[in-house]
Design a protein around this motif. Structure first.
Motif, PDB file in Angstrom:
ATOM      1  N   TRP A   2       0.811  -1.138  -0.147  1.00  0.00           N
ATOM      2  CA  TRP A   2      -0.016  -0.009   0.015  1.00  0.00           C
ATOM      3  C   TRP A   2       0.854   1.202  -0.110  1.00  0.00           C
ATOM      4  CZ3 TRP A   2       0.571   3.559   3.704  1.00  0.00           C
ATOM      5  CH2 TRP A   2       0.975   3.314   4.915  1.00  0.00           C
ATOM      6  N   ALA A   3       2.094   1.194   0.564  1.00  0.00           N
ATOM      7  CA  ALA A   3       2.923   2.314   0.714  1.00  0.00           C
ATOM      8  C   ALA A   3       3.430   3.014  -0.998  1.00  0.00           C
ATOM      9  CB  ALA A   3       4.091   2.198   1.506  1.00  0.00           C
ATOM     10  N   ASN A 110      10.512  -8.429 -11.537  1.00  0.00           N
ATOM     11  CA  ASN A 110      10.824  -9.533 -11.685  1.00  0.00           C
ATOM     12  C   ASN A 110       9.998 -10.911 -11.507  1.00  0.00           C
ATOM     13  OD1 ASN A 110      10.915  -9.228  -8.940  1.00  0.00           O
ATOM     14  ND2 ASN A 110      12.967 -10.225  -8.781  1.00  0.00           N
ATOM     15  N   SER A 111       8.615 -10.588 -11.169  1.00  0.00           N
ATOM     16  CA  SER A 111       7.653 -11.541 -10.897  1.00  0.00           C
ATOM     17  C   SER A 111       7.880 -12.099  -9.747  1.00  0.00           C
ATOM     18  CB  SER A 111       7.393 -12.521 -12.185  1.00  0.00           C
ATOM     19  OG  SER A 111       6.940 -11.533 -13.286  1.00  0.00           O
ATOM     20  N   THR A 112       8.608 -11.594  -8.906  1.00  0.00           N
ATOM     21  CA  THR A 112       8.902 -12.230  -7.659  1.00  0.00           C
ATOM     22  C   THR A 112       8.676 -11.484  -6.544  1.00  0.00           C
ATOM     23  OG1 THR A 112      10.405 -13.681  -8.718  1.00  0.00           O
ATOM     24  CG2 THR A 112      10.684 -13.459  -6.288  1.00  0.00           C
ATOM     25  N   GLY A 113       8.227 -11.827  -5.431  1.00  0.00           N
ATOM     26  CA  GLY A 113       8.001 -11.296  -4.184  1.00  0.00           C
ATOM     27  C   GLY A 113       7.537  -9.833  -4.200  1.00  0.00           C
ATOM     28  N   VAL A 114       8.265  -9.001  -3.744  1.00  0.00           N
ATOM     29  CA  VAL A 114       7.935  -7.546  -3.691  1.00  0.00           C
ATOM     30  C   VAL A 114       8.772  -6.717  -4.685  1.00  0.00           C
ATOM     31  CG1 VAL A 114       7.146  -7.682  -1.490  1.00  0.00           C
ATOM     32  CG2 VAL A 114       9.640  -6.942  -1.650  1.00  0.00           C
ATOM     33  N   THR A 115       8.575  -5.193  -4.435  1.00  0.00           N
ATOM     34  CA  THR A 115       9.317  -4.234  -5.063  1.00  0.00           C
ATOM     35  C   THR A 115       9.696  -3.201  -4.367  1.00  0.00           C
ATOM     36  OG1 THR A 115       8.229  -4.851  -7.338  1.00  0.00           O
ATOM     37  CG2 THR A 115       9.149  -2.442  -7.025  1.00  0.00           C
ATOM     38  N   GLY A 116      10.977  -2.613  -4.461  1.00  0.00           N
ATOM     39  CA  GLY A 116      11.424  -1.768  -3.696  1.00  0.00           C
ATOM     40  C   GLY A 116      11.347  -0.254  -4.235  1.00  0.00           C
ATOM     41  N   VAL A 117      11.704   0.656  -3.712  1.00  0.00           N
ATOM     42  CA  VAL A 117      11.479   2.029  -4.179  1.00  0.00           C
ATOM     43  C   VAL A 117      12.326   2.052  -5.390  1.00  0.00           C
ATOM     44  CG1 VAL A 117      11.885   4.600  -3.928  1.00  0.00           C
ATOM     45  CG2 VAL A 117      11.206   3.205  -1.931  1.00  0.00           C
ATOM     46  N   ASN A 118      13.535   1.311  -5.604  1.00  0.00           N
ATOM     47  CA  ASN A 118      14.315   1.213  -6.724  1.00  0.00           C
ATOM     48  C   ASN A 118      14.432  -0.144  -7.181  1.00  0.00           C
ATOM     49  OD1 ASN A 118      16.478   3.857  -6.808  1.00  0.00           O
ATOM     50  ND2 ASN A 118      15.875   3.299  -4.645  1.00  0.00           N
ATOM     51  N   TRP A 119      14.264  -0.420  -8.473  1.00  0.00           N
ATOM     52  CA  TRP A 119      13.971  -1.619  -9.052  1.00  0.00           C
ATOM     53  C   TRP A 119      15.377  -2.431  -9.189  1.00  0.00           C
ATOM     54  CZ3 TRP A 119      10.159  -1.866 -13.684  1.00  0.00           C
ATOM     55  CH2 TRP A 119       8.774  -1.338 -13.213  1.00  0.00           C
ATOM     56  N   ASN A 120      16.287  -1.551  -9.299  1.00  0.00           N
ATOM     57  CA  ASN A 120      17.738  -2.073  -9.824  1.00  0.00           C
ATOM     58  C   ASN A 120      18.787  -1.681  -9.132  1.00  0.00           C
ATOM     59  OD1 ASN A 120      16.619  -3.461 -12.237  1.00  0.00           O
ATOM     60  ND2 ASN A 120      16.383  -1.319 -12.771  1.00  0.00           N
ATOM     61  N   VAL A 121      18.795  -1.163  -7.840  1.00  0.00           N
ATOM     62  CA  VAL A 121      19.903  -0.430  -7.006  1.00  0.00           C
ATOM     63  C   VAL A 121      20.517  -1.606  -6.137  1.00  0.00           C
ATOM     64  CG1 VAL A 121      18.476  -0.172  -4.756  1.00  0.00           C
ATOM     65  CG2 VAL A 121      20.237   1.387  -5.437  1.00  0.00           C
ATOM     66  N   GLN A 122      21.827  -1.390  -5.854  1.00  0.00           N
ATOM     67  CA  GLN A 122      22.809  -2.367  -5.266  1.00  0.00           C
ATOM     68  C   GLN A 122      22.693  -1.998  -3.741  1.00  0.00           C
ATOM     69  OE1 GLN A 122      26.295  -3.535  -6.879  1.00  0.00           O
ATOM     70  NE2 GLN A 122      25.560  -3.914  -8.914  1.00  0.00           N
ATOM     71  N   ILE A 123      22.364  -3.106  -2.979  1.00  0.00           N
ATOM     72  CA  ILE A 123      22.443  -2.568  -1.434  1.00  0.00           C
ATOM     73  C   ILE A 123      23.713  -3.399  -0.757  1.00  0.00           C
ATOM     74  CG2 ILE A 123      21.184  -3.523   0.777  1.00  0.00           C
ATOM     75  CD1 ILE A 123      19.507  -1.722  -0.997  1.00  0.00           C
ATOM     76  N   MET A 124      24.443  -2.324   0.030  1.00  0.00           N
ATOM     77  CA  MET A 124      25.728  -2.496   0.735  1.00  0.00           C
ATOM     78  C   MET A 124      25.492  -2.974   2.160  1.00  0.00           C
ATOM     79  SD  MET A 124      29.129  -0.483   1.488  1.00  0.00           S
ATOM     80  CE  MET A 124      29.941  -0.705   0.033  1.00  0.00           C
ATOM     81  N   PRO A 125      25.387  -4.355   2.603  1.00  0.00           N
ATOM     82  CA  PRO A 125      25.126  -4.549   3.875  1.00  0.00           C
ATOM     83  C   PRO A 125      26.254  -4.289   4.941  1.00  0.00           C
ATOM     84  CG  PRO A 125      25.579  -6.659   2.760  1.00  0.00           C
ATOM     85  CD  PRO A 125      25.652  -5.436   1.706  1.00  0.00           C
ATOM     86  N   ILE A 253       4.151  -2.842   6.613  1.00  0.00           N
ATOM     87  CA  ILE A 253       4.991  -2.683   5.406  1.00  0.00           C
ATOM     88  C   ILE A 253       5.360  -4.238   4.883  1.00  0.00           C
ATOM     89  CG2 ILE A 253       6.857  -1.812   4.132  1.00  0.00           C
ATOM     90  CD1 ILE A 253       4.738   0.282   5.037  1.00  0.00           C
ATOM     91  N   PHE A 254       5.259  -4.717   3.966  1.00  0.00           N
ATOM     92  CA  PHE A 254       5.392  -5.821   3.573  1.00  0.00           C
ATOM     93  C   PHE A 254       6.685  -5.953   2.643  1.00  0.00           C
ATOM     94  CE2 PHE A 254       4.280  -9.841   0.485  1.00  0.00           C
ATOM     95  CZ  PHE A 254       4.231 -10.733   1.356  1.00  0.00           C
ATOM     96  N   TYR A 264       5.373  -9.052   6.971  1.00  0.00           N
ATOM     97  CA  TYR A 264       4.835  -7.571   7.482  1.00  0.00           C
ATOM     98  C   TYR A 264       5.773  -7.263   8.655  1.00  0.00           C
ATOM     99  CZ  TYR A 264       0.892  -7.900   4.597  1.00  0.00           C
ATOM    100  OH  TYR A 264      -0.207  -7.957   3.326  1.00  0.00           O
ATOM    101  N   LYS A 265       6.326  -5.789   8.717  1.00  0.00           N
ATOM    102  CA  LYS A 265       6.767  -5.286  10.143  1.00  0.00           C
ATOM    103  C   LYS A 265       6.272  -3.917   9.989  1.00  0.00           C
ATOM    104  CE  LYS A 265      11.017  -7.924  10.182  1.00  0.00           C
ATOM    105  NZ  LYS A 265      10.667  -8.988  11.135  1.00  0.00           N
ATOM    106  N   ASN A 266       6.298  -3.513  11.326  1.00  0.00           N
ATOM    107  CA  ASN A 266       5.890  -2.059  11.643  1.00  0.00           C
ATOM    108  C   ASN A 266       6.950  -1.181  12.433  1.00  0.00           C
ATOM    109  OD1 ASN A 266       3.128  -2.317  11.203  1.00  0.00           O
ATOM    110  ND2 ASN A 266       3.196  -4.008  12.796  1.00  0.00           N
ATOM    111  N   GLY A 267       6.906   0.191  11.898  1.00  0.00           N
ATOM    112  CA  GLY A 267       7.986   1.148  13.031  1.00  0.00           C
ATOM    113  C   GLY A 267       8.412   2.034  12.066  1.00  0.00           C
TER     114      GLY A 267
END
Length: 358
Positions: A2-3, A110-125, A253-254, A264-267
């Motif tokens: 929904w967000a 990618n027909s999988t799961g969820v979508t982030g704000v960016n579709w193709n960005v890289q995440i550094m953990p 938020i899913f 889902y998580k909240n906060g």
């Protein structure tokens, strides 16, 4: 989700969202016009670095597990990122960081799961214990080193990190007690990195009680509270007329969780990566002249991008006089402001007209 597009899910209000689907008509993120691979550094407790729906950054100049600092950056075996708990490159597994990472940048279309704000960005953990200043500074220090190397080598080494995300902190803490932590945001900003921080999950006025990191005064820090699917501040989310910049969705938020699953998580932890993702999206929308200016004056352009995020919010009654912008993130309006295009406000109007009798 929904967000991203609110059609009334969970009993919410239609269009109480960040207008992501409209923004994606302009850009879906991933690369700058100059070819830089955009990286978002998520500083959190841990991550599932094998999640299929997140494109995690890798340090390909490092050979994993050989006990050698192959790229000479001062961090041994940092192929996956950095773990300041143990001062090594072994990223601990944790659902919270995985969920946060997915909000900012789960793979899209990618027909999988969820979508982030960016579709193709890289995440550094980057893993860190949330209340230990020395360890948090070590975590940010890794990000700083990798971005500085990118700048110094014209992209041959390091990573093009444009934002850090802190969905953690120390409740009711005084910034004066954490001076080095606070100074890291200015150091990162000098390299062109904006940072975001989640405020407390309690109905507190941060102007009065304090908070780490959201009471830090750095110009390069964007502080975030939580609004729900009805565009109302969540009752257990902090605020502050001078300390808290804006809100973003943070209720039910899913997103991605452990072992290729979703939940889902909240906060405010969930609200903040929407803003981190917005920073990445701006870099993918910027034209060549802007990005060339960024290479020369990274701090100035980073602050320009911050102003575009804050000046394009949707004003909300529940945030009136209790946050800096009095509004909730809107990434479509953000991109329109960035591109210099008019922002049409969807507000009711009354038109009076008279016609002469025949």
């Amino acid at each position: 989700q929904w967000a991203l597009m609110n059609t009334g899910q969970l009993g919410g209000v239609i269009d109480a969202d960040i207008d992501a689907t409209q923004a994606w008509e302009i850009t879906t993120g991933g690369l700058t016009i100059l070819g830089d691979t955009i990286v978002l550094a998520i500083v959190d407790q841990g991550f599932d670095v094998n999640h299929m729906d997140i494109h995690y950054w890798k340090n390909y100049l490092e050979i994993p597990g050989n006990a050698v600092d192959d790229d000479g950056n001062g961090y041994m075996d940092d192929y996956d990122g950095w773990n300041s708990y143990a001062s090594n490159g072994q990223i601990p597994i944790n659902s919270h960081g995985t969920h946060v990472a997915g909000i900012a940048g789960a793979i899209g279309n990618n027909s999988t799961g969820v979508t982030g704000v960016n579709w193709n960005v890289q995440i550094m953990p980057v893993s860190t214990p949330p209340g230990d200043e020395a360890k948090v500074v070590e975590a940010y220090g890794y990000v700083l080193e990798m971005r500085a190397r990118y700048n110094e080598t014209n992209g041959a080494e390091g990573a093009f990190i444009v934002a850090t995300n802190a969905s953690f902190g120390v409740d009711q803490a005084d910034p004066d007690d954490y001076p080095v932590w606070g100074a890291m945001y200015d150091s990162l900003g000098a390299q062109g990195v904006l940072s975001t921080g989640a405020t407390a999950n309690a109905n507190w006025d941060i102007d009065e009680v304090g908070d780490i990191p959201t009471a830090f005064p750095s110009d390069f820090l964007i502080t975030v509270t939580n609004t729900n699917q009805s565009d109302v501040k969540f009752n257990q989310a902090a605020y502050g007329l001078t300390t808290i910049d804006l809100s973003a969705p943070g209720y039910e938020i899913f997103s991605t969780i452990l072992y290729n699953q979703y939940g889902y998580k909240n906060g405010t932890s969930m609200s903040t990566p929407f803003v981190t993702g917005a920073i990445g999206l701006l870099f993918s929308a910027a034209d060549e002249a802007t990005m060339q200016s960024y290479r020369v004056n990274p701090d100035s352009i980073a602050l320009l991008f911050k102003s575009q995020i804050l000046n394009s919010v949707d004003k909300l009654t529940s945030l009136d006089s209790i946050t800096v912008t009095e509004g909730r993130l809107n990434i479509y309006k953000m991109l329109l402001l960035h591109l210099g295009e008019p922002i049409l406000q969807q507000e009711p109007v009354t038109i009076d007209a008279e016609a002469a009798p025949d």
